[in-house]
Design a protein around this motif. Sequence first.
Motif, mmCIF file in Angstrom:
data_model
loop_
_atom_site.group_PDB
_atom_site.id
_atom_site.type_symbol
_atom_site.label_atom_id
_atom_site.label_comp_id
_atom_site.label_asym_id
_atom_site.label_seq_id
_atom_site.Cartn_x
_atom_site.Cartn_y
_atom_site.Cartn_z
ATOM 1 N N THR A 29 0.847 -1.188 0.000
ATOM 2 C CA THR A 29 0.000 0.000 0.000
ATOM 3 C C THR A 29 0.885 1.240 0.000
ATOM 4 N N THR A 30 0.292 2.377 -0.316
ATOM 5 C CA THR A 30 1.004 3.650 -0.235
ATOM 6 C C THR A 30 0.247 4.568 0.706
ATOM 7 N N GLU A 32 -0.013 8.774 1.796
ATOM 8 C CA GLU A 32 0.365 10.164 1.570
ATOM 9 C C GLU A 32 0.674 10.813 2.916
#
Length: 52
Positions: A29-30, A32
């Motif tokens: 996953t990423t 922010e």
Amino acid sequence: MIAAADGETAFAVQAALAARCAIAPADRTTREPGEPGVRLRFFLDLHQEAVL
């Protein structure tokens, strides 16, 4: 791409979609910086008929 509160939820959604149609799954996953939740990007084969 899906957005979820955490990685566990994102991978659960990916698994549910993979059970019904062809996808190219993601393995991470990423996040922010400064934003809540995670994102998971994977590719869905829209040309394959869904299995219900």
